[in-house]
Enzyme design. Structure first.
Site, mmCIF file in Angstrom:
data_model
loop_
_atom_site.group_PDB
_atom_site.id
_atom_site.type_symbol
_atom_site.label_atom_id
_atom_site.label_comp_id
_atom_site.label_asym_id
_atom_site.label_seq_id
_atom_site.Cartn_x
_atom_site.Cartn_y
_atom_site.Cartn_z
ATOM 1 N N LYS A 156 0.961 -1.315 -0.032
ATOM 2 C CA LYS A 156 -0.014 0.078 -0.059
ATOM 3 C C LYS A 156 0.994 1.212 0.038
ATOM 4 O O LYS A 156 1.610 1.715 1.047
ATOM 5 C CB LYS A 156 -0.957 -0.086 1.291
ATOM 6 C CG LYS A 156 -1.822 1.186 1.314
ATOM 7 C CD LYS A 156 -2.849 1.089 2.486
ATOM 8 C CE LYS A 156 -3.937 2.291 2.417
ATOM 9 N NZ LYS A 156 -3.252 3.679 2.318
ATOM 10 N N CYS A 453 27.348 33.422 11.984
ATOM 11 C CA CYS A 453 28.254 34.772 11.904
ATOM 12 C C CYS A 453 27.860 35.808 13.115
ATOM 13 O O CYS A 453 28.432 36.796 12.960
ATOM 14 C CB CYS A 453 27.768 35.200 10.619
ATOM 15 S SG CYS A 453 25.931 35.877 10.313
#
Length: 718
Positions: A156, A453
């Site tokens: 299925k 950063c």
């Protein structure tokens, strides 16, 4: 071995099937008849290669050879205006749709009753046997014995169910299941799926065949595609089913063509034989065999069993193999094999009485959050990931799970130390649906600064973004990859691994650094040679004066893809004009709404992004401007181009569209002019005659443009 009678192309008759020649004579040297003959052979060969690659997974030729055949076919069709209906070249997509139309199914696409317990499966078997016995007693079938019953068992699939219609062997329509009676028309989208044949194989097929299949995304392709989305700072799909469903509902077929969809076919909805076609098989197992001869892909894990215990055993086998399958499954489907038995059992208003889904139990587990990692994508989007005490979830050890975004963390109230439930969505991406035991104080505090950063983090609705822009190393690496993409600057030889290598070597610390690279710099790196180094430098040099739209697409502005970049370029004409445009001016561009306008303005206002653009220009990267003063010089006109012009057809279309005209691919009553270059196609000229559309040669076209102040052919200033 596939027999020649069921092939698309026989290697004894078609030179492009085995060891094909790829050194073609120039298109312009062919007559129209020669081009049509070669195109017919190429179409058949490409269909055969598609089948061998997508369905049988045994390609006959290398990718480079296939690409050469496909490209030659495309060139012939374009140069001679050959009909492309049913051609493999239509797989690359088509015109975007305004919306998905609703179509009625040929036959109802019903649901299937289901359960996770074996007892319910045995009850289904009892109902089937009782129903067939009653049908035999009433004379609806000629007797019934236990030995007459057989079941076909299939995985299925956890995808999106589709109806596909073939008439006289040609693909004509596809639709989603919808409510079972009506669904969305996805003909153009499904046409792009490589495993779906545009024409059935062989000649012995029904006059009309309507089949049901499941569109899905293979697990390995899904994981790679999701990784690419995350790298670009975009929202990944939660599971393969969502990926398949979201893809098929795209309005732009070219987007569907780029995504790795596949289809398994598993049932007949209608089979109309016609005068000479084959009769519908009496058993489901034989229908699946017929699918193979037609070139329709079917699953290879199908089994036929004599009783319901065999079906239960089959389910257990598929459950055990679940993690080894390259597609998501959530159970098995058990179907009565004989067509006469199916017809006797019939259906309820919602489900057939002859089928049942034996589903797998959900895959969940409970564990502790040991930490949270925040990842940074190309657009600066921050994605939180829960680091977990490793736990087994359905046979797979899970140590990380997505938390999606800051809003999801807040909704869950999750923090380090909490006990949480883990769910493996679609068997692939684990996520946290709930906190089951609160062991911490408060909720995880999402960072105010980028973890890579240190730039400020901004919230945009449920999402969070690093404001470091192209100055953030995490964004930089992905920005360089984006710059080099085919739909941006198209720099060959600059893939993810090489970008990472360049950054780690300190050679590329900003986007402009690409244009400082020398062949000596590159040749000194591991894995590079003098040729590959020189090639990349040459590729970069070739992008120093890119079209403005390619430059804008390459910058990776959030919400600005290739289509929006073209619209911006056409509206503003130059980079400087766009850099100075306020949100009001941006919103005057087609398809740029308030959110996109704000996104563009925010991108250009950030110091890091301005510095990157300035650095590119200092290194000689200057996008070509468009004369925006004559942006409406051709307003209201619609052109169609055919044959070979002094420039490419795409450049011709872009040239007139930038000045307000429409450029379409087919002649209609709305067409103002058909522009015919050398070797024009016959069908477009015939259509022009039927619609009374003027036909211009290239000189007359140039005169028409000159009368409106537009130059032809385009020069560098255009």
């Amino acid at each position: 071995m596939t027999t020649s009678s069921t092939r698309h192309a026989d290697p004894d008759e078609n030179p492009y099937v085995e060891d094909p020649p790829t050194d073609f004579e120039p298109v312009g040297d062919l007559s129209e008849d020669e081009a049509a003959e070669q195109a017919a052979l190429l179409r058949a060969a490409v269909r055969e290669h598609d089948h061998r690659y997508y369905v049988e997974a045994h390609p006959l030729i290398a990718d480079e050879a296939y690409d050469a055949l496909f490209s030659r076919l495309s060139d012939l069709e374009a140069a001679f205006d050959l009909p492309t209906a049913g051609s493999p070249t239509r797989r690359v997509g088509g015109e975007p749709l305004d919306e998905l139309a609703t179509v009625e199914h040929v036959a109802p696409m019903l649901s299937i009753d289901n359960d996770t317990e074996a007892a319910a499966v045995r009850e289904f078997d009892e109902r089937v046997r009782d129903g067939l016995a009653a049908a035999a007693e009433s004379g609806d079938i000629s007797g019934f014995a236990a030995a007459d019953l057989a079941y076909v068992c299939e995985p299925k699939f956890d995808g999106l169910s589709v109806e596909v219609v073939y008439e006289d062997g040609e693909y004509v329509r596809a639709a989603t299941r919808g409510d079972g009676r009506e669904g969305d028309d996805v003909t153009a989208q499904v046409r792009t799926v490589g495993s779906v044949p545009g024409r059935l194989r062989g000649a012995d097929h029904p006059e009309r065949l309507v089949v049901r299949g499941e569109a899905y995304m293979p697990r390995d392709a899904f994981e790679a595609y999701n990784e690419a989305l995350i790298e670009r700072g975009e929202e990944p799909f939660a599971n393969p089913r969502n990926a398949a469903a979201g893809t098929l509902r795209q309005l732009d077929p070219s987007v569907v063509a780029e995504r790795p969809l596949d289809v398994f076919f598993f049932d007949v909805l209608a089979w109309e034989s016609g005068d000479d076609g084959p009769d519908r098989p009496d058993r489901h197992r034989d229908a699946l065999t017929a699918f193979e001869s037609f070139g329709l892909p079917r699953n290879d894990r199908v089994a036929v069993v004599d009783d319901i215990e065999g079906a239960i055993d089959y389910r257990d086998e598929i459950l055990a193999a679940r993690d080894d399958l390259n597609y998501a499954v959530d159970g098995v489907v058990i179907k009565v094999d004989a067509l006469v038995h199916r017809e006797a059992l019939g259906s309820t208003s919602r489900a057939p009485r002859w089928a049942f889904a034996y589903k797998f139990p959900p895959r969940t587990a409970t564990t502790t959050v040991e930490g949270v990692t925040v990842q940074v994508g190309r657009t600066g989007r921050l994605t939180p990931v829960a680091e977990l005490d490793p736990v087994d979830v359905g046979g797979v050890t899970v140590s990380r799970a997505t938390l999606h975004n800051p809003a999801e963390i807040e909704a869950l109230g999750v923090n380090v130390g909490d006990r949480v439930r883990i769910y493996r969505a679609g068997d692939v991406i684990p996520y946290v649906p709930e906190v089951v035991e609160k062991r911490s104080e408060g909720t995880y505090a999402f960072p105010d600064a980028c973890p890579v950063c240190g730039a400020e983090v901004e919230r945009d609705g449920p999402l969070a973004f690093c404001t470091g822009g192209l100055g953030c190393p995490a964004q930089l690496e992905r920005a360089v990859e984006h710059w080099a993409r085919r739909d941006a600057l198209d720099v060959e030889g600059l893939g993810p691994e090489r970008v990472e290598q360049l950054r780690e070597a300190g050679l590329v610390e900003s986007l402009p650094d690409l244009y400082d690279l020398t062949a000596d710099d590159l040749a000194a790196l591991e894995g590079w040679g003098e040729t590959s180094a020189a090639n990349l430098v040459a590729e970069l040099d070739a992008t120093r004066n890119p079209p403005l739209d390619d430059f804008l697409a390459g910058l990776g502005i959030p919400d600005v893809g290739a289509t929006t970049a073209r619209a911006l370029a056409a509206q503003f004409g130059s980079l400087d004009a766009l850099l100075d445009a306020d949100e009001g001016a941006l919103r005057e561009v087609d398809d740029v709404g308030p959110e996109v306008a704000a996104s563009i303005r925010t991108f250009f206002d950030r110091e890091e992004n301005r510095a990157a653009i300035a650095g590119l220009r200092e290194r000689g990267v200057e996008p070509e401007s468009i004369d925006a003063d004559d942006g409406d010089a051709l307003d209201g006109l619609t052109f169609v181009f055919t044959g070979s012009l002094s420039t490419t057809r795409g450049e011709a279309q872009a040239h007139v569209e930038a000045r307000g005209a429409n450029a379409t691919s087919s002649v209609s009553g709305n067409t103002d002019y058909l522009v015919a270059g050398e070797n024009p196609g016959r069908s477009k000229r015939d259509d022009a005659a039927a619609e009374d559309v003027p036909v211009l040669d290239e000189a007359a076209f140039a005169d028409l443009l000159a009368d409106r102040g537009v130059s032809w052919p385009p020069d560098e200033s255009d």
